[in-house]
Design an enzyme around this catalytic site. Sequence first.
Site, PDB file in Angstrom:
ATOM      1  N   HIS A  70       0.857  -1.190   0.000  1.00  0.00           N
ATOM      2  CA  HIS A  70       0.000   0.000   0.000  1.00  0.00           C
ATOM      3  C   HIS A  70       0.891   1.237   0.000  1.00  0.00           C
ATOM      4  CE1 HIS A  70      -3.901   1.984   1.750  1.00  0.00           C
ATOM      5  NE2 HIS A  70      -3.260   2.795   0.916  1.00  0.00           N
ATOM      6  N   ALA A 152      -8.718  11.032   2.600  1.00  0.00           N
ATOM      7  CA  ALA A 152      -8.137  11.945   1.613  1.00  0.00           C
ATOM      8  C   ALA A 152      -8.506  11.571   0.186  1.00  0.00           C
ATOM      9  CB  ALA A 152      -6.620  11.976   1.763  1.00  0.00           C
ATOM     10  N   ALA A 232     -10.009   5.520   8.884  1.00  0.00           N
ATOM     11  CA  ALA A 232     -11.092   5.541   7.894  1.00  0.00           C
ATOM     12  C   ALA A 232     -11.982   4.311   7.996  1.00  0.00           C
ATOM     13  CB  ALA A 232     -10.533   5.686   6.476  1.00  0.00           C
ATOM     14  N   ASP A 260       3.802   4.671  12.078  1.00  0.00           N
ATOM     15  CA  ASP A 260       4.561   5.921  12.096  1.00  0.00           C
ATOM     16  C   ASP A 260       4.326   6.748  13.350  1.00  0.00           C
ATOM     17  OD1 ASP A 260       1.978   6.779  11.609  1.00  0.00           O
ATOM     18  OD2 ASP A 260       2.459   7.953   9.815  1.00  0.00           O
ATOM     19  N   GLY A 261       3.464   6.285  14.252  1.00  0.00           N
ATOM     20  CA  GLY A 261       3.179   7.049  15.453  1.00  0.00           C
ATOM     21  C   GLY A 261       2.285   8.246  15.220  1.00  0.00           C
ATOM     22  N   ILE A 262       1.862   8.449  13.978  1.00  0.00           N
ATOM     23  CA  ILE A 262       0.964   9.550  13.621  1.00  0.00           C
ATOM     24  C   ILE A 262      -0.428   9.012  13.355  1.00  0.00           C
ATOM     25  CG2 ILE A 262       0.482  11.350  11.911  1.00  0.00           C
ATOM     26  CD1 ILE A 262       3.559  11.455  11.448  1.00  0.00           C
ATOM     27  N   ASP A 286       1.646   3.520   3.174  1.00  0.00           N
ATOM     28  CA  ASP A 286       0.651   4.462   2.655  1.00  0.00           C
ATOM     29  C   ASP A 286       1.341   5.761   2.238  1.00  0.00           C
ATOM     30  OD1 ASP A 286      -1.832   5.344   1.831  1.00  0.00           O
ATOM     31  OD2 ASP A 286      -2.584   5.790   3.836  1.00  0.00           O
ATOM     32  N   ALA A 322      -3.548  12.519   5.103  1.00  0.00           N
ATOM     33  CA  ALA A 322      -3.530  12.266   3.658  1.00  0.00           C
ATOM     34  C   ALA A 322      -2.287  11.469   3.299  1.00  0.00           C
ATOM     35  CB  ALA A 322      -3.569  13.583   2.888  1.00  0.00           C
ATOM     36  N   GLY A 323      -2.313  10.176   3.616  1.00  0.00           N
ATOM     37  CA  GLY A 323      -1.140   9.368   3.382  1.00  0.00           C
ATOM     38  C   GLY A 323      -0.037   9.709   4.362  1.00  0.00           C
TER      39      GLY A 323
END
Length: 398
Positions: A70, A152, A232, A260-262, A286, A322-323
Amino acid sequence: MSISTDVPHSFQIIHGRVVTPTKVIENGTVQVQDQTITYVGSTANAPIWKEQTTYDAKSGLVIPGFIDIHVHGGMGADFMDSDPHVLDTITSFHASQGTTALLATTMTAPHADIDHVLEQVYAYMQNGQMPGAQIEGVHLEGPFISPKWPGAQNPEHIVLPNIEWLEQWESRYPGLIKQLTLAPEREGALELISWLRQHDITAAAGHTDASYEEIMLAVEQGLNHAVHTFNAMTPLHHRKPGVAGAVLSTPAIHAEIIADGIHVHPAAVSILAQLKQQDNLILITDAMSAAGLGDGEYMLGDQPVKVINGIATLPDDSGTLAGSRLTMIEGFRFLIQQVGLSILQASAAGSGNPARELGLYEQTGSLEIGKRADILVLNPDMELQHIFIKGLLKSYNE
């Protein structure tokens, strides 16, 4: 980014911590002849090496190359704009970050735009000259998703599931589509899921407003994957488990995670990893076009995106992610250092598990005799030192 390729037909990597599917071999060796792994074991017991090319891992990790199922782009390029230069740019960048194979991932877009991507990627693969990460197929993220959870994705291009589109694409580009993300609650989705599984295409839930019960009905039809888990999709609630609850509780569903911790808190990643211990946790990036670059304004498909402090969001005030700018080597380190996964677990999530789902495990995804030499050598700080794709040493320059 430019790419150069050395061509050692035979080589060995010695004195490494060699990661196999079941154990880490301390002071291990991997030997390769004609792009195929011929030995994996202790350095002390390795066959006598008569070839000249030897790499000393110096007690660093030796792991299989990453497989990213992905990923939307990198280094300013987006798969939706596919042409040979775009494909070279994206695959070379991600190869430089340890990705040895990937799925070119589309966005929710008009039929003609998706068809363009399929045509370009199919021709690129047929040409057989892929200098970077090997494209193993296409992941269609949409357009059959929920307008309630577009993320997104551009809601103007969302449509109901359409089997005829897939039949046409499969006829024109046989075997190219490997995964399709859809909202299982939408009209016609269950029939499409059944069609996908009959054609060995991963049926993935994503950007979905489904209930727990609707996901379980979809599983009966063959749904076997969840896209960027927790993002999502309807969340877990103790009386309404939602999509997240179905993913957590159903072994048949393979779960992607953006480490990513985000996008997901490390604690939530840990919970997911503890529940997905049957080869069904899959690390993804992503990544969008900003990967490899700094803050600024970018495009994700036809959607403008702003990147501030490394976080990609839509430019409105919604805060919609957004990614990402994540790379697989960063995600691998995050799983080990921030989530607490073992090296074996993190390697499986980044390599073995996606290989199994794509039907590539007999060829790649682990360090075993007879498999192609997609190999990464990391130093003790888990930084990339050497990248081999199909037995060829890759080096990259800005």
